[in-house]
Design a protein around this motif. Structure first.
Motif, PDB file in Angstrom:
ATOM      1  N   SER A   1       0.664  -1.142   0.143  1.00 42.10           N
ATOM      2  CA  SER A   1      -0.118  -0.329  -0.095  1.00 42.10           C
ATOM      3  C   SER A   1       0.855   1.411  -0.172  1.00 42.10           C
ATOM      4  CB  SER A   1      -0.854   0.441   1.421  1.00 42.10           C
ATOM      5  OG  SER A   1      -1.804   1.599   1.291  1.00 42.10           O
ATOM      6  N   GLY A   2       1.640   0.860   0.596  1.00 41.20           N
ATOM      7  CA  GLY A   2       2.899   2.403   1.071  1.00 41.20           C
ATOM      8  C   GLY A   2       2.235   2.964   1.974  1.00 41.20           C
ATOM      9  N   LYS A   3       0.680   3.819   1.875  1.00 39.62           N
ATOM     10  CA  LYS A   3       0.396   4.039   3.160  1.00 39.62           C
ATOM     11  C   LYS A   3      -0.138   2.483   4.680  1.00 39.62           C
ATOM     12  CE  LYS A   3      -2.564   7.352   5.061  1.00 39.62           C
ATOM     13  NZ  LYS A   3      -1.846   6.578   6.319  1.00 39.62           N
ATOM     14  N   GLY A   4       0.056   3.833   5.782  1.00 38.65           N
ATOM     15  CA  GLY A   4       0.201   2.519   6.958  1.00 38.65           C
ATOM     16  C   GLY A   4      -1.534   2.223   6.884  1.00 38.65           C
ATOM     17  N   GLY A   5      -2.383   1.314   8.016  1.00 35.66           N
ATOM     18  CA  GLY A   5      -3.569   1.679   8.437  1.00 35.66           C
ATOM     19  C   GLY A   5      -4.741   1.572   7.476  1.00 35.66           C
ATOM     20  N   VAL A   6      -4.212   0.916   5.744  1.00 36.09           N
ATOM     21  CA  VAL A   6      -4.937   0.886   5.066  1.00 36.09           C
ATOM     22  C   VAL A   6      -6.233  -0.043   5.261  1.00 36.09           C
ATOM     23  CG1 VAL A   6      -4.725   2.767   3.223  1.00 36.09           C
ATOM     24  CG2 VAL A   6      -4.159   0.488   3.312  1.00 36.09           C
ATOM     25  N   GLY A   7      -5.965  -1.267   6.328  1.00 35.44           N
ATOM     26  CA  GLY A   7      -5.900  -2.633   5.901  1.00 35.44           C
ATOM     27  C   GLY A   7      -5.626  -3.378   5.331  1.00 35.44           C
ATOM     28  N   LYS A   8      -4.072  -3.483   5.106  1.00 34.52           N
ATOM     29  CA  LYS A   8      -3.168  -4.411   4.500  1.00 34.52           C
ATOM     30  C   LYS A   8      -3.117  -5.777   4.244  1.00 34.52           C
ATOM     31  CE  LYS A   8       0.768  -2.371   4.553  1.00 34.52           C
ATOM     32  NZ  LYS A   8      -0.063  -1.049   4.900  1.00 34.52           N
ATOM     33  N   SER A   9      -3.124  -5.998   5.673  1.00 33.58           N
ATOM     34  CA  SER A   9      -3.094  -7.054   6.470  1.00 33.58           C
ATOM     35  C   SER A   9      -4.230  -8.094   7.083  1.00 33.58           C
ATOM     36  CB  SER A   9      -1.827  -7.295   7.906  1.00 33.58           C
ATOM     37  OG  SER A   9      -1.008  -5.958   8.266  1.00 33.58           O
ATOM     38  N   MET A  10      -5.494  -7.171   7.078  1.00 34.74           N
ATOM     39  CA  MET A  10      -6.657  -8.055   7.012  1.00 34.74           C
ATOM     40  C   MET A  10      -7.823  -8.379   5.835  1.00 34.74           C
ATOM     41  SD  MET A  10      -9.989  -6.054   8.267  1.00 34.74           S
ATOM     42  CE  MET A  10     -10.980  -5.685   6.568  1.00 34.74           C
ATOM     43  N   VAL A  11      -6.659  -7.342   4.239  1.00 32.89           N
ATOM     44  CA  VAL A  11      -6.875  -8.198   3.214  1.00 32.89           C
ATOM     45  C   VAL A  11      -5.763  -9.373   2.850  1.00 32.89           C
ATOM     46  CG1 VAL A  11      -6.593  -7.923   0.807  1.00 32.89           C
ATOM     47  CG2 VAL A  11      -7.456  -5.864   2.138  1.00 32.89           C
ATOM     48  N   THR A  12      -5.071  -9.590   4.000  1.00 35.43           N
ATOM     49  CA  THR A  12      -3.989 -10.778   3.156  1.00 35.43           C
ATOM     50  C   THR A  12      -4.711 -11.344   3.649  1.00 35.43           C
ATOM     51  OG1 THR A  12      -1.948  -9.443   3.064  1.00 35.43           O
ATOM     52  CG2 THR A  12      -1.817 -11.158   3.885  1.00 35.43           C
ATOM     53  N   GLY A  13      -5.341 -11.726   5.526  1.00 32.60           N
ATOM     54  CA  GLY A  13      -5.657 -12.069   5.497  1.00 32.60           C
ATOM     55  C   GLY A  13      -6.594 -13.075   5.549  1.00 32.60           C
ATOM     56  N   LEU A  14      -7.440 -11.757   4.470  1.00 32.86           N
ATOM     57  CA  LEU A  14      -9.232 -12.230   4.137  1.00 32.86           C
ATOM     58  C   LEU A  14      -9.145 -13.352   3.097  1.00 32.86           C
ATOM     59  CD1 LEU A  14     -11.190  -9.444   4.686  1.00 32.86           C
ATOM     60  CD2 LEU A  14     -11.177 -11.401   5.748  1.00 32.86           C
ATOM     61  N   LEU A  15      -8.108 -12.801   2.273  1.00 36.25           N
ATOM     62  CA  LEU A  15      -7.592 -13.770   1.419  1.00 36.25           C
ATOM     63  C   LEU A  15      -7.175 -14.874   1.354  1.00 36.25           C
ATOM     64  CD1 LEU A  15      -7.334 -13.665  -2.076  1.00 36.25           C
ATOM     65  CD2 LEU A  15      -5.067 -12.520  -1.753  1.00 36.25           C
ATOM     66  N   ALA A  16      -6.470 -14.850   2.434  1.00 38.80           N
ATOM     67  CA  ALA A  16      -5.416 -15.887   2.379  1.00 38.80           C
ATOM     68  C   ALA A  16      -6.718 -17.220   3.242  1.00 38.80           C
ATOM     69  CB  ALA A  16      -4.993 -16.264   3.635  1.00 38.80           C
ATOM     70  N   VAL A  17      -6.939 -16.683   3.475  1.00 37.79           N
ATOM     71  CA  VAL A  17      -8.883 -17.373   4.165  1.00 37.79           C
ATOM     72  C   VAL A  17      -9.953 -17.554   3.033  1.00 37.79           C
ATOM     73  CG1 VAL A  17     -11.068 -17.978   5.690  1.00 37.79           C
ATOM     74  CG2 VAL A  17      -9.083 -16.299   6.700  1.00 37.79           C
ATOM     75  N   ALA A  18     -10.036 -17.264   2.286  1.00 34.31           N
ATOM     76  CA  ALA A  18     -11.185 -17.645   1.597  1.00 34.31           C
ATOM     77  C   ALA A  18     -10.230 -18.821   0.627  1.00 34.31           C
ATOM     78  CB  ALA A  18     -11.616 -16.017   1.059  1.00 34.31           C
ATOM     79  N   LEU A  19      -8.635 -18.206   0.324  1.00 35.38           N
ATOM     80  CA  LEU A  19      -8.130 -18.934  -0.637  1.00 35.38           C
ATOM     81  C   LEU A  19      -7.742 -19.935  -0.136  1.00 35.38           C
ATOM     82  CD1 LEU A  19      -5.353 -16.968  -1.569  1.00 35.38           C
ATOM     83  CD2 LEU A  19      -7.300 -18.022  -3.196  1.00 35.38           C
ATOM     84  N   ARG A  20      -8.394 -20.479   1.190  1.00 39.19           N
ATOM     85  CA  ARG A  20      -7.363 -22.009   1.851  1.00 39.19           C
ATOM     86  C   ARG A  20      -8.929 -22.735   2.007  1.00 39.19           C
ATOM     87  NH1 ARG A  20      -4.553 -25.466   3.180  1.00 39.19           N
ATOM     88  NH2 ARG A  20      -5.578 -27.324   4.403  1.00 39.19           N
ATOM     89  N   GLN A  21     -10.051 -21.917   2.557  1.00 43.71           N
ATOM     90  CA  GLN A  21     -11.523 -22.830   2.312  1.00 43.71           C
ATOM     91  C   GLN A  21     -11.935 -22.979   0.699  1.00 43.71           C
ATOM     92  OE1 GLN A  21     -15.042 -19.909   4.078  1.00 43.71           O
ATOM     93  NE2 GLN A  21     -13.237 -20.162   6.173  1.00 43.71           N
ATOM     94  N   SER A  22     -11.416 -23.229   0.267  1.00 44.33           N
ATOM     95  CA  SER A  22     -11.458 -23.245  -1.546  1.00 44.33           C
ATOM     96  C   SER A  22     -10.699 -24.156  -1.657  1.00 44.33           C
ATOM     97  CB  SER A  22     -10.905 -21.939  -2.499  1.00 44.33           C
ATOM     98  OG  SER A  22      -9.323 -22.121  -2.608  1.00 44.33           O
ATOM     99  N   GLY A  23      -9.843 -24.853  -0.747  1.00 39.01           N
ATOM    100  CA  GLY A  23      -9.152 -26.144  -0.577  1.00 39.01           C
ATOM    101  C   GLY A  23      -7.255 -25.359  -1.287  1.00 39.01           C
ATOM    102  N   ALA A  24      -7.193 -24.333  -1.083  1.00 37.75           N
ATOM    103  CA  ALA A  24      -5.983 -24.040  -1.706  1.00 37.75           C
ATOM    104  C   ALA A  24      -4.553 -24.435  -0.793  1.00 37.75           C
ATOM    105  CB  ALA A  24      -5.668 -22.934  -2.638  1.00 37.75           C
TER     106      ALA A  24
END
Lengths: 370, 370
Positions: free
Chosen positions: B126-149
């Motif tokens: 992001s460059g910018k802090g606190g915009v939710g990089k980690s949350m987007v990373t985490g949610l994407l990981a969960v979505a991918l994992r739940q799809s079996g990846a």
């Protein structure tokens, strides 16, 4: 004339004409408002003549656009007119010659440092990004400035600077014999920021740590802050090069921590607090941002980032919670439009007052416009 | 047996007993699921005996707590029972001797790198802090994992890591012959983060750039990620050491940008985009976080950070806007409680789908629980 003045004045032979000599002495009381040194010692008064009650003074300025020109002239006029035998004053202005510049720079050892006299240097820190460090820095600067204080902001976020945008600054940084002259906001807050040095504000600054540190050191030592009541240092997130350099190399008096309600943010803020403690810097207090929100439709109260954990954090870092600021879309828009100085300060004033109290400086509220 | 297997197998004399030799060949089809190499080539099968239809296999494991033990045993049993003349299989487990370990480590040149086979490495920036990089990373990981990846998160925010807290991880990092074994979330996402190596999560990591860079390089080369479909790299704010190291030293395929509605944030995100471009990395798209908010009292729609500027930003950085995520207090609380894997993913799924589509991988939605 005291010893110091005598030494600084040594270049000049005392004048044989008593009225001219008295005029030189009177000009010793005129200060360059930026440098807080008298214009004679600085070598800015180049010639003084008095004929038939008419004083002619040649003033050499550090640059053609010297912002202090009018104030120096007004003060010099007043000082000279107070002398018996002077009833008219005329100025000739010119800029310093290369030779004169060099001598002035040598006197100051080539940096702005000897001229930077700051009463309180406060680092605004969080560790966490995006909790509103820059907004708190900006609002505090505005509140202090409106109370009559001389305020500067050193934007130590080299790779993601926000301050110039918040104040709508497009000014170019000019130079003076000692280095860079910080541009001022409309309200008169001096600012130095990486984004004031870039051709385009969205340009990336891809620098490793040592370059970042060097830039921050230059923002202090090579920038003519002059005399300030408050210098606020806006830190980037993290506990790496930029905060290390600020806390180790700048004369920081204390640290103001900014957090958001989330426990996750608090966990990272604790790291920043730990850093301040390891470097033996006192933490003046904690400000919670985005704490609450009022629905513009129904007026209902909302905790947009869940319940607050700042009371716990305040306990953990052993620093008082100085205030809780709302999430305010108007403020976000003000920042986007560069109008931070036109924002309503009501919600922020108690925080500013608490900070000033901690620094032992009462905050004078500006008179409300009628 | 192909040439490669012959070479790797050279240490072993072919068995004179045809059924034992066939058993060895069968075990070549058994993969260590973490390393995606067969257990014979890895040197994990130490002895094979077959007597009266009963196979006895000695398996040496990389560590006493080897998480792959049961899966290896099940696959090996299946492979051996498929042989004519084998109708019973028994295992003896032991850990690798120091000698065997050394040989394995030498084979891999002392790092985990040869075993790390990642299909898609995506840097979330992001460059910018606190915009939710980690949350987007985490949610994407969960979505991918739940799809079996098979999914990993490399938390490159060394001084302000958020990932372990979001997943409620308290696991200690164990080691294996090649380096560190990344702990897994409850849902099976592998994570490496500075906060998993600290005694206390709020402890400050006061490191200058070179140390930060070294840690990130180790998080890639000295961590046994094994075979993954996706490795998501959560970047800290800024365009200094950490992102430079990630984008230059890790096999990043593309960059996902995260922003918030403010133009001020967009200005800093443009810097990050500029960095990615200078390093010739494609930007897969842009996700806007904290875009809108629904009042829990009246259901009214609110723009908590003012009007969105992401369409303009998308145009400026020439990358598609993949989605706009709401500001959701429930999500903030989920993160604080370490329950990101139990959060409703509805709002995020279109973003995950858009990302997968860009990577040429359809996202399988997990079956809804009845």
């Amino acid at each position: 004339m005291n010893e110091k003045k005598r030494a600084e004045d040594a270049e000049r032979e005392p004048s044989a004409d008593p009225i001219v000599e008295r005029a030189w002495q009177a000009l010793h009381s005129v200060l360059d408002p930026e440098l807080e040194r008298d214009v004679v010692s600085l070598g800015l008064v180049r010639q003084v003549e008095v004929r038939d009650g008419r004083a002619e003074v040649e003033l050499a300025l550090t640059s053609a656009t010297c912002p202090a020109r009018d104030s120096i002239a007004a003060d010099a006029r007043r000082a000279l007119l107070s002398l018996e035998g002077v009833h008219e004053v005329e100025f000739r202005f010119r800029t310093l010659s290369e030779e004169e510049r060099k001598r002035l720079v040598e006197k100051s050892e080539g940096t702005a440092r000897p001229f930077n006299k700051v009463r309180h240097t406060l680092a605004v820190m969080s560790g966490k990004g995006g909790v509103g460090k820059s907004m708190v820095t900006g609002l505090l600067a505005v509140a202090l400035r409106q109370s009559g204080a001389r305020v500067g902001i050193l934007d130590a976020d080299i790779t993601g600077p926000s301050i110039p945008r918040m104040f709508g600054m497009r000014e170019e940084v000019s130079s003076c014999p000692f280095g860079l002259r910080p541009p001022q906001t409309k309200g008169g807050i001096k600012v130095m920021s990486m984004n004031l040095l870039l051709a385009e504000e969205g340009q990336a600054v891809i620098w490793r740590g040592p370059m970042i540190s060097r830039a921050i050191e230059q923002f202090w030592g090579d920038v003519l802050w002059g005399a300030l009541d408050y210098l606020l240092v806006d830190l980037p997130p993290g506990t790496s090069d930029a905060p290390l350099t600020v806390l180790q190399s700048l004369p920081v008096e204390s640290v103001l921590l900014v957090t958001s309600p989330q426990e996750l943010a608090g966990m990272v803020v604790r790291k920043a607090a730990g850093m301040a403690k390891q470097l033996h810097l006192p933490i003046i207090g904690l400000v919670e941002n985005f704490a609450h929100f009022t629905c513009p439709h129904c007026g209902g109260k909302i905790d947009p980032f869940g319940p607050s954990h700042s009371a716990l954090l305040s306990h953990q870092v052993a620093a008082p919670l100085l205030g809780r600021l709302p999430l305010d879309p108007t403020l976000a828009e003000c920042c986007d439009q560069g109008m931070l100085e036109n924002c309503p300060l009501d919600a922020f004033m108690p925080v500013a007052e608490a900070i000033c109290q901690k620094l032992g400086e009462p905050l004078r509220r500006p008179p409300r416009p009628h």
